[in-house]
Design an enzyme around this catalytic site. Sequence first.
Site, PDB file in Angstrom:
ATOM      1  N   CYS A 115       0.816  -1.233   0.000  1.00  0.00           N
ATOM      2  CA  CYS A 115       0.000   0.000   0.000  1.00  0.00           C
ATOM      3  C   CYS A 115       0.845   1.276   0.000  1.00  0.00           C
ATOM      4  CB  CYS A 115      -0.948   0.015   1.179  1.00  0.00           C
ATOM      5  SG  CYS A 115      -2.132  -1.324   1.094  1.00  0.00           S
ATOM      6  N   HIS A 252      -3.386   7.471   1.903  1.00  0.00           N
ATOM      7  CA  HIS A 252      -3.760   6.129   1.451  1.00  0.00           C
ATOM      8  C   HIS A 252      -5.067   5.772   2.154  1.00  0.00           C
ATOM      9  CE1 HIS A 252      -3.960   1.941   0.717  1.00  0.00           C
ATOM     10  NE2 HIS A 252      -3.630   1.591   1.950  1.00  0.00           N
ATOM     11  N   ASN A 282     -10.061  -0.066  -0.180  1.00  0.00           N
ATOM     12  CA  ASN A 282      -8.602   0.062  -0.165  1.00  0.00           C
ATOM     13  C   ASN A 282      -8.060  -0.522  -1.467  1.00  0.00           C
ATOM     14  OD1 ASN A 282      -5.852  -0.244   0.217  1.00  0.00           O
ATOM     15  ND2 ASN A 282      -6.009  -1.067   2.293  1.00  0.00           N
TER      16      ASN A 282
HETATM   17  N1  ACO Z   1     -18.131  -8.462   9.179  1.00  0.00           N
HETATM   18  C1  ACO Z   1     -18.585  -8.687  10.403  1.00  0.00           C
HETATM   19  N2  ACO Z   1     -17.806  -8.980  11.451  1.00  0.00           N
HETATM   20  C2  ACO Z   1     -16.478  -9.018  11.230  1.00  0.00           C
HETATM   21  C3  ACO Z   1     -15.915  -8.793   9.958  1.00  0.00           C
HETATM   22  C4  ACO Z   1     -16.804  -8.500   8.914  1.00  0.00           C
HETATM   23  N3  ACO Z   1     -16.378  -8.244   7.648  1.00  0.00           N
HETATM   24  N4  ACO Z   1     -14.573  -8.892  10.042  1.00  0.00           N
HETATM   25  C5  ACO Z   1     -14.290  -9.176  11.319  1.00  0.00           C
HETATM   26  N5  ACO Z   1     -15.427  -9.254  12.036  1.00  0.00           N
HETATM   27  C6  ACO Z   1     -15.597  -9.532  13.466  1.00  0.00           C
HETATM   28  C7  ACO Z   1     -14.428 -10.258  14.057  1.00  0.00           C
HETATM   29  O1  ACO Z   1     -14.566 -11.652  13.850  1.00  0.00           O
HETATM   30  C8  ACO Z   1     -14.528  -9.877  15.506  1.00  0.00           C
HETATM   31  O2  ACO Z   1     -15.513 -10.681  16.107  1.00  0.00           O
HETATM   32  P1  ACO Z   1     -15.318 -11.225  17.629  1.00  0.00           P
HETATM   33  O3  ACO Z   1     -15.266  -9.992  18.455  1.00  0.00           O
HETATM   34  O4  ACO Z   1     -16.527 -12.060  17.823  1.00  0.00           O
HETATM   35  O5  ACO Z   1     -14.019 -11.974  17.595  1.00  0.00           O
HETATM   36  C9  ACO Z   1     -15.073  -8.449  15.481  1.00  0.00           C
HETATM   37  O6  ACO Z   1     -15.629  -8.287  14.157  1.00  0.00           O
HETATM   38  C10 ACO Z   1     -14.025  -7.396  15.698  1.00  0.00           C
HETATM   39  O7  ACO Z   1     -12.890  -7.689  14.905  1.00  0.00           O
HETATM   40  P2  ACO Z   1     -11.626  -6.754  14.870  1.00  0.00           P
HETATM   41  O8  ACO Z   1     -10.626  -7.325  13.924  1.00  0.00           O
HETATM   42  O9  ACO Z   1     -11.187  -6.445  16.257  1.00  0.00           O
HETATM   43  O10 ACO Z   1     -12.268  -5.448  14.253  1.00  0.00           O
HETATM   44  P3  ACO Z   1     -11.644  -4.011  14.123  1.00  0.00           P
HETATM   45  O11 ACO Z   1     -12.490  -3.012  14.750  1.00  0.00           O
HETATM   46  O12 ACO Z   1     -10.166  -4.008  14.444  1.00  0.00           O
HETATM   47  O13 ACO Z   1     -11.759  -3.756  12.537  1.00  0.00           O
HETATM   48  C11 ACO Z   1     -10.402  -3.843  10.580  1.00  0.00           C
HETATM   49  C12 ACO Z   1     -11.121  -4.633  11.635  1.00  0.00           C
HETATM   50  C13 ACO Z   1     -11.418  -3.026   9.814  1.00  0.00           C
HETATM   51  C14 ACO Z   1      -9.668  -4.789   9.631  1.00  0.00           C
HETATM   52  C15 ACO Z   1      -9.388  -2.876  11.245  1.00  0.00           C
HETATM   53  O14 ACO Z   1      -8.623  -3.573  12.193  1.00  0.00           O
HETATM   54  C16 ACO Z   1      -8.466  -2.215  10.270  1.00  0.00           C
HETATM   55  O15 ACO Z   1      -8.877  -1.461   9.402  1.00  0.00           O
HETATM   56  N6  ACO Z   1      -7.148  -2.433  10.425  1.00  0.00           N
HETATM   57  C17 ACO Z   1      -6.163  -1.816   9.575  1.00  0.00           C
HETATM   58  C18 ACO Z   1      -6.141  -2.570   8.307  1.00  0.00           C
HETATM   59  C19 ACO Z   1      -5.358  -1.842   7.270  1.00  0.00           C
HETATM   60  O16 ACO Z   1      -5.135  -0.671   7.329  1.00  0.00           O
HETATM   61  N7  ACO Z   1      -4.984  -2.603   6.270  1.00  0.00           N
HETATM   62  C20 ACO Z   1      -4.396  -2.095   5.141  1.00  0.00           C
HETATM   63  C21 ACO Z   1      -2.954  -1.856   5.281  1.00  0.00           C
HETATM   64  S1  ACO Z   1      -2.427  -1.479   3.779  1.00  0.00           S
HETATM   65  C22 ACO Z   1      -1.865  -2.821   2.915  1.00  0.00           C
HETATM   66  O17 ACO Z   1      -0.661  -2.987   2.847  1.00  0.00           O
HETATM   67  C23 ACO Z   1      -2.763  -3.758   2.212  1.00  0.00           C
END
Ligand code: ACO
Length: 325
Positions: A115, A252, A282
């Site tokens: 990214c 980004h 993304n």
């Molecule tokens: N729909 C519904 N529920 C979901 C989903 C979904 N799509 N995905 C995860 N959950 C659930 C999980 O299973 C978890 O359930 P549990 O509490 O029963 O275990 C709950 O939602 C919370 O999960 P978290 O992973 O803690 O959710 P969080 O609030 O952290 O959000 C997310 C997840 C959106 C991925 C966030 O952590 C994020 O954006 N992180 C940064 C990611 C990023 O920037 N990536 C790109 C980097 S760039 C690159 O190089 C590609």
Amino acid sequence: MAFIRSVIRGVGAHLPKRILSNDDLARLVDTSDAWIRERTGIVQRHIAEEGELTSDLGIAAARQALVRAAIDPIDIDLVVCATSTPDRTFPATAVRIQSGLGVSKGAAFDVQAVCSGFVYALSIADNFLKAGQFKRAVVVGAETFSRILDWKDRSTCVLFGDGAGAVVLEAQAQHGNREERGILATRIRSDGRFEELLYVDGGPGSTKTTGHLRMNGREVFRHAVQKISGVIEETLVMTGYAPDEIDLYVPHQANKRILDGIAQRLGIRPDKVVYTLAKHGNTSAASIPLALNQALEDHRLTEGRLVLMEAMGGGLTWGAALARW
Ligand code: ACO
């Protein structure tokens, strides 16, 4: 004394026609429009058709950028493509883009920084231009992340989309004044100790397969605000600008909560932030030039504006660039 700066002459973008909404995804995996919107800010993403390749998206974006720059492709002597989803393991997707543009001189190569790829590619092209080795460059960020997603993994497949964006850079002799146009500074960073937070579990040298994206989203999130804010602060110190002097913040597009967190921490007003997450998701290396294109079409990206770009991605890699438009 004469001083060379890379002036951004044109911006272009291209998105596949097919749109996948959050509701469409809720029919594939156990998720909901509400969860995706609330946790990420994403509403829809574009998905490439079978046979629509990263280079196809990149060529279309680069062509538009060249038309807007009023530069003939034959005057381009450097093509750099940031991508993690190349058409083939080799040759570089940049070489295909080069030939698709009808360019046969100079050099073309890919940059792999996930990214952060666009910031890395911009930094590399800028340094080549400043060194006097090339005169005009096309810098492309192009991705078909849909091809490396595990469509059964709800924690990752809802986050990404396909697309491409491009800018055209031209080396121009200047005096080095603050008001003059061009890239003022770039900073790039990486720390391989964090490889396991975000990676693809395949590759020609290990599994001989393409593999799927794997991510510890919570941990990536934890690093993002701190690392990105740090590299932005370095960039501002290098150039002598204060955060409130930034006219447009083009981050980004990974997660709205990350963007808002950085803007808040640095004191950048919300009306200066460019958001495309809702429409594009993304798009990895493509997200910054796609956002630049959106800002241009919204008449927010005009000559003389101070534009801050930043990204963090797999590696971990991260970086920032500051430009006078
Ligand atoms: N729909 C519904 N529920 C979901 C989903 C979904 N799509 N995905 C995860 N959950 C659930 C999980 O299973 C978890 O359930 P549990 O509490 O029963 O275990 C709950 O939602 C919370 O999960 P978290 O992973 O803690 O959710 P969080 O609030 O952290 O959000 C997310 C997840 C959106 C991925 C966030 O952590 C994020 O954006 N992180 C940064 C990611 C990023 O920037 N990536 C790109 C980097 S760039 C690159 O190089 C590609």
